[in-house]
Design an enzyme around this catalytic site. Sequence first.
Site, PDB file in Angstrom:
ATOM      1  N   ASP A   1      -3.697 -17.574   1.807  1.00 52.66           N
ATOM      2  CA  ASP A   1      -3.633 -18.058   0.430  1.00 52.66           C
ATOM      3  C   ASP A   1      -2.188 -18.060  -0.050  1.00 52.66           C
ATOM      4  OD1 ASP A   1      -3.839 -18.475  -2.316  1.00 52.66           O
ATOM      5  OD2 ASP A   1      -5.833 -17.585  -2.366  1.00 52.66           O
TER       6      ASP A   1
ATOM      7  N   SER B   1      -4.790 -22.189  -3.987  1.00 52.59           N
ATOM      8  CA  SER B   1      -6.107 -21.582  -3.981  1.00 52.59           C
ATOM      9  C   SER B   1      -7.099 -22.518  -4.670  1.00 52.59           C
ATOM     10  CB  SER B   1      -6.042 -20.211  -4.646  1.00 52.59           C
ATOM     11  OG  SER B   1      -7.212 -19.477  -4.394  1.00 52.59           O
TER      12      SER B   1
END
Length: 1465
Positions: free
Chosen positions: A1107, A987
């Site tokens: 993610d 991320s």
Amino acid sequence: MDVLEMLRASASGSYNTIFSEAWCQYVSKQITATMYMYCALGMMGVLFLAWFMYFKRMARLRLRDEIARSISAVTNSSGDLRGLRFRKRDKMLFYGRRMLRKMKNVSGQMYSSGKGYKRRAVMRFARRILQLRRDNMPLEMRTVEPPAEYLEETIEGSDRVPPDALYMLQSIRIFGHFEKPVFLRLCKHTQLLELMAGDYLFKITDPDDSVYIVQSGMINVYISNADGSTLSLKTVRKGESVTSLLSFIDVLSGNPSYYKTVTAKAIEKSVVIRLPMQAFEEVFQDNPDVMIRVIQVIMIRLQRVLFTALRNYLGLNAELVQNHMRYKSVSTMSGPINSQTSQSSRQTPNGPPMGISHPLNLMQSTASGTGSGSGSGVSVTVTRPPPSPSRHSREEHTLSDPNPNPDGSVHGTSNLFTEVHGDAPNADLFHQQQQSVGNLSTRRSSITQMTPDGSHSCPPAPGVTTSIDMRLVQSSAVESLRKELGLSEEDAHIIEPFVELRELEPNVTLITEGNADDVCVWFVMTGTLAVYQSNQDATRAKQDKSDMLIHFVHPGEIVGGLAMLTGEASAYTIRSRSNSRIAFIRRAAIYQIMRQRPRIVLDLGNGVVRRLSPLVRQCDYALDWIFLESGRAVYRQDESSDSTYIVLSGRMRSVITHPGGKKEIVGEYGKGDLVGIVEMITETSRTTTVMAVRDSELAKLPEGLFNAIKLRYPIVVTKLISFLSHRFLGSMQTRSGSGAPGAPVEANPVTHKYSTVALVPITDEVPLTPFTYELYHSLCAIGPVLRLTSDVVRKQLGPNIFEAANEYRLTSWLAQQEDRNIITLYQCDSSLSAWTQRCMRQADVILIVGLGDRSHLVGKFEREIDRLAMRTQKELVLLYPEATNAKPANTLSWLNARPWVTKHHHVLCVKRIFTRKSQYRINDLYSRVLLSEPNMHSDFSRLARWLTGNSIGLVLGGGGARGAAHIGMLKAIQEAGIPVDMVGGVSIGALMGALWCSERNITTVTQKAREWSKKMTKWFLQLLDLTYPITSMFSGREFNKTIHDTFGDVSIEDLWIPYFTLTTDITASCHRIHTNGSLWRYVRSSMSLSGYMPPLCDPKDGHLLLDGGYVNNLPGHLWRYCRASMSIAGVFPPFCDYRDGHLLLDGCYTNNVPADVMHNLGAAHIIAIDVGSQDDTDLTNYGDDLSGWWLLYKKWNPFTSPVKVPDLPDIQSRLAYVSCVRQLEEVKNSDYCEYIRPPIDKYKTLAFGSFDEIRDVGYVFGKNYFENMAKAGRLGRFNQWFNKEPPKRVNHASLNEYTFIDLAQIVCRLPETYAVNTADLFSEDEDCDGYISEPTTLNTDRRRIQVPRAGNSLSFSETEMDSDVELDLKLERKTDKSTQSSPPTSSRTSMRGKEEARHMDNWHWGAKHKNETGSGATEGIHTSTEQEQEHQQQQQQDQGVRAEQLVYKDEDKENRSSANNETKN
């Protein structure tokens, strides 16, 4: 990123204005405006298409009518021309013009006109249009499978050699290398034995005097227990042999050996080749060098397997050596030593020599006839009982324990007589004996007393020894050592000058384990010595303070023969147990005696064999020695597992074959590893195929041997359980981190620890020598390292060392250098020479060195390297000059052209590497460079840590705007002196980590991160990116643009530091690890938080990526994978991988802190920084059911206590992060990871406007955190090579001081090893006295790696001579100084002979000349000044002559600096 806050805000109505008013108005206006435009464009398109079709149809009709008219005209005129024909003269003219017309058409095609030109132009235009999309796609890395030879073993084929000769050649190879004439002589003594099923090959009480080789059939070897039962020891199959190395020494020593507990029986009809051991005796009489090498090989194998492998893996220490108390006869009279009793000690070498009487005459004179006829004195015989029957008599002994345990050992001379008479002997007895001796001739004696602190003095001996004439003691020691070495009385004068005496106080260490400098043969005259080994079972806190007692050495016994024969370091620590007197002969003196009497090696070897326990003999019968060339299989998958293997040298690879036929690497094994033990203990078939990556040597331990040891020593079971438990836990950790499709094949961290590295240049332009020096400089900070070149080896072992006849000497020497260094660098030649081929055979990994700014084409030499070492792992190293500020680019082209490369490294080089100087100038430059401390943050240090398995990894977790704390932590890490070798992120951590790997400058990284955060605060751009929320709220176009502008079209392969990001693949429902490809795309995928952005579609396979924090929140073109790592589900759409089409989402859903992935990629020490949000675990217990109206009432009523119950978005978020939370707990509890969480919980996920504030919080916290770690002493594992103090001088041993001891070369006076051709005088790494190795203490203690390397005196191969003109000029300038500083050679002439003296003179002249030409480099060369020569000569007078010492040790810093100042003056 965290979706929880945005979902809560949206549910509470804080975003109603955005989504209801602005969004609806914008969408309605856009739809109204674009509706009419699309309708108009559609109508115009239809009209254009109709017009185009009409005109195309009309043109086709006109063309058809015109063709029809032409055909009709030709048919009408054909009737008039039918009767005409050519005249002969016109016929030739017509055909000539026709041919010229055709040639003109052919030649016209070379130009851009002629027939078919328009058609080809149209095709090129169409092809350009069709490939337009493909050209816009980034360059992809070819997923080429490794060659079949990389994963497949070589099929054995030996049709050229007869089977019987082949089996015999393989069997006798355990004794070393035999030349062809010697091998043919041994073949003449062979006999064929035919056995039927059930026939005995040999039985108990049969002579053990032969080597048996099974040509066909199968033989079973049994062992008989004390209760009469038998146990199968091993099964000997076709091509294997039955022999005992210990019995071989017994036979050669003239001691008959018989089978006592071992029998062999044929299982089926068999044919066995019998080779009598007496055949070797005949060969050895004519070839004494062969005998010496055979004994040396046997002793080396015993030490490496029996005293190392069985000790480390089975926990056997004292069980390997007999600790019985021998009967001693100590005579106080001067008289002849009873030779019969001395010989009786050798009648039963295999069993415990009970009842052996060994006289020790302390008063005997060595003068012929002197003292031999003196009056009868008192003869005292000390008889001790045998040891207790306990089989596990072990003792823990600390180094600081001055009081020996009461175990029956002799405590001083006074105790020796007290045991017999009850009190101390009368001193008058010795006084009378001293008077009867008379005046004796003066003899040379060296009598010193060593104190525990290492000082030497000459106080009187303790107790009654003060009245003994030292000359008589000296003569007694000479006589005893003469008989121990098997010399006749006429040979006493040979050893007499070399025998030295020493008085020892209790707890004085003679030699420590691993010491190769102080090896001697010690003979105990009085007192007791204790032999210890380091305790492998002790904890780390106790391991440095405790040793395991192995056995005692009593008066009349000898110790030190094993290290003397092997030429290696001592395997034991020897200390005095009480006040003792010992006689000893140094290693150099023993080798001088061997030159005159070579057969003393048999007596030394026999002394070692007599000390071994019966267990060792049983192991010797069961062991098999296997020599494998590269590609040969040890065992194959699905075969029966009846043995395990110990890797003595080389490297093995384990490969598993799946049901579909696909092969995959499971792991690799290096020196000292145990292979195949799990299948053998569990009695299952082999699960993998193990093959040799390079030439390897293994010891095969059959299952029957393990069973026999377990029955006799149950403690072995505990050791095996501990060993298997550690291996099982390691395999489980490896599986948990490498189960994803994106995981690398090499998931075993041990794979990245190499002991031999070959350096190969791609072209001649590569500065390979400076590169090797720089890498060597960085490796010296980690531990002992050695650099070898072809010239170095030739000067050390002779100019003909690469010939086939010297194969044994070369391989043994190289193996010993590998044992004494943590890593050995093999610098290859620029051509395919014999040395280059040897480097390929010896290397665990090959570094292919090239220039990053040059052409990536593969050269012919490089292809030959791949052909010679197909199974060896190869890694690409690209060099970039520091002055040009160039960044890596086009790395994919390098990798695609070399599919055999498994990893690449980018190395930024300082200016001095690319300076074109002469070889001497380069060596002179690095003589000063190597004195400095290496830069631990350089790329060379990063490469050094990778090769030695000490890489430091940095893992950055996801957390949205809180990721700004990563920038502050990076600054704190840099100030703490912690290098970063590998980076992984998820991320926002993927974004920050990619910035650091690309720039490596904290200022630039901070600036770019701040600019990206400012873009994320511009909400009007985000509003334009809103879309209909079917997959996500935003289309992701603006978000992609921000990441792409930050990184550009950069690939992960072009980053300076190895990098990976982790995403959640929703197509395959797992996490994916991205180590190559588009950077921005995979960073974007790792940030695709669910619900906000659509998943990114992986261009490789089309999988959807989210993610990566959903599965692991701490882990092409660069921006793509960064974008994929930031694909927040629901906010940004999943990113589609351009390789396979998989959809990628934010990696935080699977692993928000992927420290386990970093560990599997090879990082030994990891720093994991977590900035993710923490869920509230203090929830309200609402009972068995829950009403939403009740929650609404609680929320709106201000007079009631609030309740904490997760809402629907919160529950979905917690479900998504279940895997991440479990992975995070494992990371926190691991011992390889330092988990750090800055105090950033008060900042929200989308608070990008607070970048500077969050960064400062991370910096302050990181600075205090690492300062506290340094105070607590926990920072050493991350910056253990970092030294802030000024460099200090440390004495290092040279290669010539600790070199391979070739006993055959010493004894038989083969050509000197330091002789070189005149053509090599000015070649690379030249010196007049052979090669002096790189600076390294050859102590392999693990504690060495924790000590920062200080600047010190270095000696290496840089002492090349200048050209003749330069030498003449310098000699003319400094003739006077050269004359004054020339050292005398008379002492060396008497010690080593005229030839060696002349050679040493040349060496000292070269060293002196070196001191004159370079004042700064003099500290790095082993020179000899006048003060050093005087000090060395004084040491030789005190300690005896050292015959084989080629160079002298460096003195301490004060002596060296003072000597250099005198030279300058």
